[in-house]
Design a protein around this motif. Structure first.
Motif, PDB file in Angstrom:
ATOM      1  N   ASN A   6      -2.013  -6.699  -7.628  1.00 17.99           N
ATOM      2  CA  ASN A   6      -0.775  -7.071  -6.953  1.00 17.99           C
ATOM      3  C   ASN A   6      -0.825  -6.610  -5.510  1.00 17.99           C
ATOM      4  O   ASN A   6      -1.378  -5.553  -5.203  1.00 17.99           O
ATOM      5  N   THR A   7      -0.231  -7.396  -4.635  1.00 17.04           N
ATOM      6  CA  THR A   7      -0.107  -7.038  -3.227  1.00 17.04           C
ATOM      7  C   THR A   7       1.172  -7.673  -2.701  1.00 17.04           C
ATOM      8  O   THR A   7       1.740  -8.555  -3.337  1.00 17.04           O
ATOM      9  N   SER A   8       1.645  -7.209  -1.569  1.00 22.57           N
ATOM     10  CA  SER A   8       2.821  -7.844  -0.970  1.00 22.57           C
ATOM     11  C   SER A   8       2.354  -9.039  -0.150  1.00 22.57           C
ATOM     12  O   SER A   8       1.514  -8.908   0.732  1.00 22.57           O
ATOM     13  N   VAL A   9       2.896 -10.186  -0.486  1.00 21.19           N
ATOM     14  CA  VAL A   9       2.535 -11.438   0.183  1.00 21.19           C
ATOM     15  C   VAL A   9       3.571 -11.709   1.268  1.00 21.19           C
ATOM     16  O   VAL A   9       4.768 -11.690   1.001  1.00 21.19           O
ATOM     17  N   PRO A  10       3.132 -11.945   2.502  1.00 23.97           N
ATOM     18  CA  PRO A  10       4.084 -12.222   3.579  1.00 23.97           C
ATOM     19  C   PRO A  10       4.947 -13.451   3.274  1.00 23.97           C
ATOM     20  O   PRO A  10       4.507 -14.382   2.603  1.00 23.97           O
ATOM     21  N   ALA A  11       6.164 -13.424   3.795  1.00 26.01           N
ATOM     22  CA  ALA A  11       7.091 -14.538   3.596  1.00 26.01           C
ATOM     23  C   ALA A  11       6.467 -15.847   4.084  1.00 26.01           C
ATOM     24  O   ALA A  11       5.830 -15.884   5.144  1.00 26.01           O
ATOM     25  N   ILE A  62     -11.642  -6.452  -2.688  1.00 31.67           N
ATOM     26  CA  ILE A  62     -10.389  -7.140  -2.394  1.00 31.67           C
ATOM     27  C   ILE A  62     -10.460  -7.733  -0.992  1.00 31.67           C
ATOM     28  O   ILE A  62     -11.207  -7.249  -0.152  1.00 31.67           O
ATOM     29  N   PRO A  63      -9.691  -8.789  -0.745  1.00 35.62           N
ATOM     30  CA  PRO A  63      -9.723  -9.420   0.581  1.00 35.62           C
ATOM     31  C   PRO A  63      -9.294  -8.446   1.686  1.00 35.62           C
ATOM     32  O   PRO A  63      -8.404  -7.617   1.494  1.00 35.62           O
ATOM     33  N   GLY A  64      -9.910  -8.565   2.838  1.00 36.13           N
ATOM     34  CA  GLY A  64      -9.620  -7.702   3.972  1.00 36.13           C
ATOM     35  C   GLY A  64      -8.217  -7.867   4.536  1.00 36.13           C
ATOM     36  O   GLY A  64      -7.730  -6.983   5.226  1.00 36.13           O
ATOM     37  N   TRP A  65      -7.564  -8.980   4.236  1.00 38.67           N
ATOM     38  CA  TRP A  65      -6.226  -9.213   4.789  1.00 38.67           C
ATOM     39  C   TRP A  65      -5.132  -8.549   3.969  1.00 38.67           C
ATOM     40  O   TRP A  65      -3.973  -8.554   4.354  1.00 38.67           O
ATOM     41  N   PHE A  66      -5.460  -7.925   2.819  1.00 39.53           N
ATOM     42  CA  PHE A  66      -4.461  -7.190   2.041  1.00 39.53           C
ATOM     43  C   PHE A  66      -4.076  -5.930   2.813  1.00 39.53           C
ATOM     44  O   PHE A  66      -4.933  -5.140   3.202  1.00 39.53           O
ATOM     45  N   VAL A  67      -2.790  -5.729   3.029  1.00 34.42           N
ATOM     46  CA  VAL A  67      -2.309  -4.521   3.694  1.00 34.42           C
ATOM     47  C   VAL A  67      -2.290  -3.374   2.688  1.00 34.42           C
ATOM     48  O   VAL A  67      -2.640  -2.241   2.997  1.00 34.42           O
ATOM     49  N   SER A  68      -1.874  -3.662   1.471  1.00 39.64           N
ATOM     50  CA  SER A  68      -1.876  -2.687   0.384  1.00 39.64           C
ATOM     51  C   SER A  68      -2.182  -3.429  -0.912  1.00 39.64           C
ATOM     52  O   SER A  68      -2.036  -4.651  -0.988  1.00 39.64           O
ATOM     53  N   CYS A  69      -2.599  -2.686  -1.925  1.00 36.59           N
ATOM     54  CA  CYS A  69      -2.993  -3.334  -3.171  1.00 36.59           C
ATOM     55  C   CYS A  69      -2.826  -2.356  -4.328  1.00 36.59           C
ATOM     56  O   CYS A  69      -3.165  -1.181  -4.199  1.00 36.59           O
ATOM     57  N   ASN A  70      -2.296  -2.830  -5.440  1.00 37.45           N
ATOM     58  CA  ASN A  70      -2.216  -2.054  -6.670  1.00 37.45           C
ATOM     59  C   ASN A  70      -3.144  -2.703  -7.682  1.00 37.45           C
ATOM     60  O   ASN A  70      -3.095  -3.918  -7.881  1.00 37.45           O
ATOM     61  N   ILE A  71      -3.984  -1.892  -8.311  1.00 43.21           N
ATOM     62  CA  ILE A  71      -4.946  -2.400  -9.282  1.00 43.21           C
ATOM     63  C   ILE A  71      -4.791  -1.625 -10.585  1.00 43.21           C
ATOM     64  O   ILE A  71      -4.748  -0.395 -10.578  1.00 43.21           O
ATOM     65  N   GLY A  72      -4.696  -2.351 -11.688  1.00 40.86           N
ATOM     66  CA  GLY A  72      -4.680  -1.748 -13.021  1.00 40.86           C
ATOM     67  C   GLY A  72      -5.871  -2.264 -13.802  1.00 40.86           C
ATOM     68  O   GLY A  72      -6.133  -3.466 -13.804  1.00 40.86           O
TER      69      GLY A  72
END
Length: 99
Positions: A6-11, A62-72
């Protein structure tokens, strides 16, 4: 193995790709890759590795454009036989219980 990403996707953006995963083991030659690289998508992923080995490590890119990422990461430790193999074993147990 189940992997949640999961990551935050820009609007206004629609991201689907979440990276990739591969398995490797360390040998005298360095990293030895086991199997092939598998793609990962945002949300829940199921990565099935056919050549099972007890001694391995995973690497998730993970892609370099992810600002933050949660991995389970969840590893399945149950019966690895297919449903057909399980059914066949049950039939054999009934037909020839001592073999």
């Amino acid at each position: 193995m189940a992997i949640g990403i999961n990551t935050s996707v820009p609007a206004g953006k629609q991201w689907v790709y979440g990276g990739s995963i591969f398995r490797f083991t360390n040998s005298s030659f360095g990293k030895t890759f086991i199997g092939e690289r598998k793609p990962l998508f945002l949300g829940f992923n199921l990565a099935i590795f056919d050549d099972f080995s007890d001694d391995y490590q995973i690497q998730i890119n993970i892609p370099g454009w992810f600002v933050s990422c949660n991995i389970g990461i969840y590893q399945y430790e149950g019966d690895t036989r297919t449903v057909a193999e399980q059914d066949l074993a049950a039939i054999k147990a009934v037909v020839a219980p001592n073999s």
